[in-house]
Design a protein around this motif. Structure first.
Motif: not given
Length: 80
Positions: A28, A60, A24-25, A17-22, A56
């Motif tokens: 964007r 990280y 996607a961000a 989930n974290l990888r997918q969120t990253f 962004q």
């Protein structure tokens, strides 16, 4: 043992989930930086994109090498 296995599955899902969120961000940021909407990052759009990516990535602990990034964009600026 069952709880350890379950915890491992939950952690794996959290990482995914974290990888997918990253990703996607980052997508964007790139799409938002394409000011003219032509699905290409033009030379005049690169500085703002690089700055946005640096902002962004900073939380990280990732540092963007602006020179390498500019070279990469010049080689392939298509974002579609």
């Amino acid at each position: 043992v069952d709880l350890v296995n379950e915890n491992e599955l939950v952690l794996d899902q959290m990482k995914l989930n974290l990888r997918q969120t990253f990703v996607a961000a980052m997508a964007r940021v790139v799409m938002r930086s394409d000011n003219d909407g032509d699905m290409k990052i033009d030379a005049r759009e690169v500085p703002l994109l690089a700055l946005r990516l640096q902002i962004q990535l900073e939380p990280y602990g990732i540092k963007l090498d602006a020179n390498k990034f500019n070279t990469m964009i010049r080689e392939d600026n298509d974002i579609s």
